[in-house]
Design an enzyme around this catalytic site. Structure first.
Site, PDB file in Angstrom:
ATOM      1  N   ARG A 241       1.028  -1.341  -0.082  1.00  0.00           N
ATOM      2  CA  ARG A 241       0.048  -0.083   0.233  1.00  0.00           C
ATOM      3  C   ARG A 241       1.039   1.100   0.013  1.00  0.00           C
ATOM      4  O   ARG A 241       1.970   1.280   0.525  1.00  0.00           O
ATOM      5  CB  ARG A 241      -1.056   0.077   1.265  1.00  0.00           C
ATOM      6  CG  ARG A 241      -2.034  -0.746   1.181  1.00  0.00           C
ATOM      7  CD  ARG A 241      -3.189  -0.150  -0.042  1.00  0.00           C
ATOM      8  NE  ARG A 241      -4.193  -1.418   0.074  1.00  0.00           N
ATOM      9  CZ  ARG A 241      -4.206  -2.285  -0.722  1.00  0.00           C
ATOM     10  NH1 ARG A 241      -3.223  -2.754  -1.652  1.00  0.00           N
ATOM     11  NH2 ARG A 241      -5.431  -3.228  -0.761  1.00  0.00           N
ATOM     12  N   GLU A 270      -2.602   7.461  -4.992  1.00  0.00           N
ATOM     13  CA  GLU A 270      -2.807   6.835  -6.467  1.00  0.00           C
ATOM     14  C   GLU A 270      -4.263   6.870  -6.679  1.00  0.00           C
ATOM     15  O   GLU A 270      -4.797   6.543  -7.951  1.00  0.00           O
ATOM     16  CB  GLU A 270      -2.418   5.257  -5.884  1.00  0.00           C
ATOM     17  CG  GLU A 270      -3.211   4.412  -5.166  1.00  0.00           C
ATOM     18  CD  GLU A 270      -2.897   2.959  -5.337  1.00  0.00           C
ATOM     19  OE1 GLU A 270      -1.834   2.720  -5.074  1.00  0.00           O
ATOM     20  OE2 GLU A 270      -4.012   2.106  -5.401  1.00  0.00           O
ATOM     21  N   HIS A 302      -0.671  -0.308  -9.677  1.00  0.00           N
ATOM     22  CA  HIS A 302      -1.522  -1.373  -9.007  1.00  0.00           C
ATOM     23  C   HIS A 302      -1.891  -2.652  -9.680  1.00  0.00           C
ATOM     24  O   HIS A 302      -2.799  -3.073  -9.677  1.00  0.00           O
ATOM     25  CB  HIS A 302      -2.526  -0.666  -8.170  1.00  0.00           C
ATOM     26  CG  HIS A 302      -2.971  -1.116  -6.873  1.00  0.00           C
ATOM     27  ND1 HIS A 302      -3.309  -0.505  -5.719  1.00  0.00           N
ATOM     28  CD2 HIS A 302      -3.142  -2.456  -6.666  1.00  0.00           C
ATOM     29  CE1 HIS A 302      -3.526  -1.455  -4.912  1.00  0.00           C
ATOM     30  NE2 HIS A 302      -3.489  -2.624  -5.204  1.00  0.00           N
TER      31      HIS A 302
HETATM   32  P1  NAD Z   1      -1.938 -11.111   5.096  1.00  0.00           P
HETATM   33  O1  NAD Z   1      -2.671 -10.857   5.992  1.00  0.00           O
HETATM   34  O2  NAD Z   1      -1.757 -12.708   4.591  1.00  0.00           O
HETATM   35  O3  NAD Z   1      -0.534 -10.827   5.635  1.00  0.00           O
HETATM   36  C1  NAD Z   1      -0.027  -9.744   6.149  1.00  0.00           C
HETATM   37  C2  NAD Z   1       1.209  -9.967   7.125  1.00  0.00           C
HETATM   38  O4  NAD Z   1       1.586  -8.601   7.774  1.00  0.00           O
HETATM   39  C3  NAD Z   1       0.794 -11.193   8.345  1.00  0.00           C
HETATM   40  O5  NAD Z   1       1.607 -11.891   8.463  1.00  0.00           O
HETATM   41  C4  NAD Z   1       0.782  -9.922   9.615  1.00  0.00           C
HETATM   42  O6  NAD Z   1       1.152 -10.486  10.713  1.00  0.00           O
HETATM   43  C5  NAD Z   1       1.948  -8.905   9.116  1.00  0.00           C
HETATM   44  N1  NAD Z   1       1.838  -7.507   9.807  1.00  0.00           N
HETATM   45  C6  NAD Z   1       0.940  -6.914  10.237  1.00  0.00           C
HETATM   46  N2  NAD Z   1       1.246  -5.924  10.832  1.00  0.00           N
HETATM   47  C7  NAD Z   1       2.554  -5.796  10.784  1.00  0.00           C
HETATM   48  C8  NAD Z   1       3.665  -4.901  11.211  1.00  0.00           C
HETATM   49  N3  NAD Z   1       3.206  -3.846  11.952  1.00  0.00           N
HETATM   50  N4  NAD Z   1       4.850  -5.212  10.890  1.00  0.00           N
HETATM   51  C9  NAD Z   1       5.056  -6.144   9.885  1.00  0.00           C
HETATM   52  N5  NAD Z   1       4.124  -7.062   9.620  1.00  0.00           N
HETATM   53  C10 NAD Z   1       2.892  -7.014   9.915  1.00  0.00           C
HETATM   54  O7  NAD Z   1      -2.073 -10.367   3.877  1.00  0.00           O
HETATM   55  P2  NAD Z   1      -1.507 -10.512   2.218  1.00  0.00           P
HETATM   56  O8  NAD Z   1      -2.480 -11.376   1.527  1.00  0.00           O
HETATM   57  O9  NAD Z   1      -0.217 -11.081   2.428  1.00  0.00           O
HETATM   58  O10 NAD Z   1      -1.336  -9.021   1.738  1.00  0.00           O
HETATM   59  C11 NAD Z   1      -0.630  -8.202   2.203  1.00  0.00           C
HETATM   60  C12 NAD Z   1      -0.899  -6.753   1.826  1.00  0.00           C
HETATM   61  O11 NAD Z   1      -0.454  -6.483   0.264  1.00  0.00           O
HETATM   62  C13 NAD Z   1      -2.313  -6.343   1.742  1.00  0.00           C
HETATM   63  O12 NAD Z   1      -2.491  -5.815   3.031  1.00  0.00           O
HETATM   64  C14 NAD Z   1      -2.529  -5.424   0.656  1.00  0.00           C
HETATM   65  O13 NAD Z   1      -2.348  -4.140   1.171  1.00  0.00           O
HETATM   66  C15 NAD Z   1      -1.549  -5.681  -0.352  1.00  0.00           C
HETATM   67  N6  NAD Z   1      -1.853  -6.180  -1.774  1.00  0.00           N
HETATM   68  C16 NAD Z   1      -1.485  -5.479  -2.768  1.00  0.00           C
HETATM   69  C17 NAD Z   1      -2.007  -6.050  -4.092  1.00  0.00           C
HETATM   70  C18 NAD Z   1      -1.393  -5.307  -5.475  1.00  0.00           C
HETATM   71  O14 NAD Z   1      -2.199  -5.380  -6.203  1.00  0.00           O
HETATM   72  N7  NAD Z   1      -0.464  -4.374  -5.336  1.00  0.00           N
HETATM   73  C19 NAD Z   1      -2.769  -7.069  -4.275  1.00  0.00           C
HETATM   74  C20 NAD Z   1      -3.131  -7.783  -2.861  1.00  0.00           C
HETATM   75  C21 NAD Z   1      -2.704  -7.258  -1.525  1.00  0.00           C
END
Ligand code: NAD
Length: 339
Positions: A241, A270, A302
């Site tokens: 993000r 964005e 994105h």
């Molecule tokens: P997820 O919930 O499976 O994993 C997120 C991880 O981050 C978890 O392991 C959690 O414990 C950890 N976390 C939470 N707080 C934290 C902190 N303060 N410091 C470090 N780690 C922390 O989510 P995901 O499916 O792996 O997705 C991650 C992110 O990717 C989403 O939140 C979303 O913003 C982003 N995303 C982007 C796209 C894209 O097209 N660019 C697509 C999907 C998701």
């Protein structure tokens, strides 16, 4: 016989042609009424909703307190996010108004993880420049020098679904992986991943890839302070993000040649730019223009999620979430239900 779901209309916001194609295809088995709006959801466009108890939104729709109050006034009962991140939704407000909120927790972690690696390889080996160069019959290699990924240290912030998939790719390249997460993943430790504190990760990594959600603890996790401890020439990749990076500080670090490479698929402002064709417009955002002027910055709009497999899962899981909420007032996959 008409399916019971036919009595429910889902109003989609921020619809792109591909959303329509995938949702119409997979809705054949569900039979909801689908209504598509191109526009983003906000306080003005919420007025488009009529006789619909379900809205389906994406990453840049504004689903704040004020919009949720309007949705409640229009008797909307379900907000279905067709994405994983939910930082754009005021969950407390939804709870207050008794609106259920669901999301697609993991549609294709590989899609995002593979895009993060594609950004690393592009920035490193400059294939985007080589592509244009040889088409101009310029076969020289000057300016295309890269480095071996093998043996380099990659710092991964957030080892959830996407971070984990990314770590496995990085291990496949022979990288040393340092990780930071609020929860340690024992399986990754067995694969040789070393969990460290954030400061150590920033200090020791050649490449840093962000895969944590945006929340109050992670906002501007990359700022002047964290940049100051990083290695000179560090590569930073953000497919998570935009708000994870304080953009003005990273621009300073690029100008000082502290950051050697920056790959971003997301950007804090964005919502005014991404998913639109603005090729004939005057861009008023000087920050993105400054970012795009650096030869060592790669911006994608994105698109990390954008694969056939991911769009299929997004459509299927979103429609299934809605159906389960209607039929059972709950969702089997607990992590899909936010409120
Ligand atoms: P997820 O919930 O499976 O994993 C997120 C991880 O981050 C978890 O392991 C959690 O414990 C950890 N976390 C939470 N707080 C934290 C902190 N303060 N410091 C470090 N780690 C922390 O989510 P995901 O499916 O792996 O997705 C991650 C992110 O990717 C989403 O939140 C979303 O913003 C982003 N995303 C982007 C796209 C894209 O097209 N660019 C697509 C999907 C998701």
């Amino acid at each position: 016989m008409e399916k019971p779901s036919a009595t429910y209309k889902i109003s989609f916001f921020s619809t792109q042609p591909y959303d329509k194609i995938f949702f119409e295809k997979y809705n054949a088995d569900f039979g909801f009424q689908l209504e598509f709006f191109d526009t983003q959801l906000n306080l003005k466009t919420v007025q488009l909703i009529s006789n619909s108890s379900i809205v389906c939104v994406f990453v840049n729709d504004c689903v704040d307190d004020a919009v949720i109050a309007e949705l409640a006034a229009k008797k909307v009962e379900i907000i279905a996010l067709r994405c994983a991140g939910f930082n754009n939704v005021d969950l407390e407000a939804a709870k207050k108004h008794n609106i259920r909120v669901c999301r697609v927790p993991a549609y294709s972690p590989q899609a995002v993880a593979e895009h993060a690696m594609a950004m690393i390889l592009t920035l490193n080996r400059k294939t985007h420049k080589a592509y244009n160069r040889v088409r101009e019959q310029n076969f020289s290699l000057n300016g295309l020098l890269g480095f071996d990924l093998f043996g380099k240290t990659i710092g991964v912030v957030g080892t959830g679904n996407i971070g984990k998939a990314f770590v496995k790719i990085a291990i496949g390249f022979g990288c040393r992986v340092l990780a930071f997460d609020v929860a340690v993943d024992a399986q990754l430790e067995q694969l040789g991943v070393v969990y460290s504190d954030l400061d150590t990760l920033f200090k020791e990594s050649d490449i840093i890839s962000l895969h944590c959600p945006l929340n109050e603890n992670t906002k501007h996790i990359i700022d002047a302070q964290s940049l100051s401890v990083m290695k000179k020439n560090v590569m930073i990749i953000n497919t998570s993000r935009g708000g994870l990076i304080e953009t003005s500080s990273v621009i300073d670090a690029l100008k000082e040649e502290k950051v050697g490479y920056l790959g971003i698929d997301v950007y804090e402002q964005e919502e005014k730019l991404f998913f639109k064709d603005l090729s004939a417009d005057i861009i008023k955002d000087d920050v993105i223009q400054r970012l795009m002027s650096f030869p060592n910055v790669l911006v994608t709009a994105h698109q990390a999620f954008f694969t056939e497999e991911a769009l299929t899962q997004i459509a299927l899981v979103t429609l299934n979430n809605i159906q389960e909420l209607i039929q059972k007032n709950s969702i089997e996959n607990q992590s899909a239900l936010l409120v």
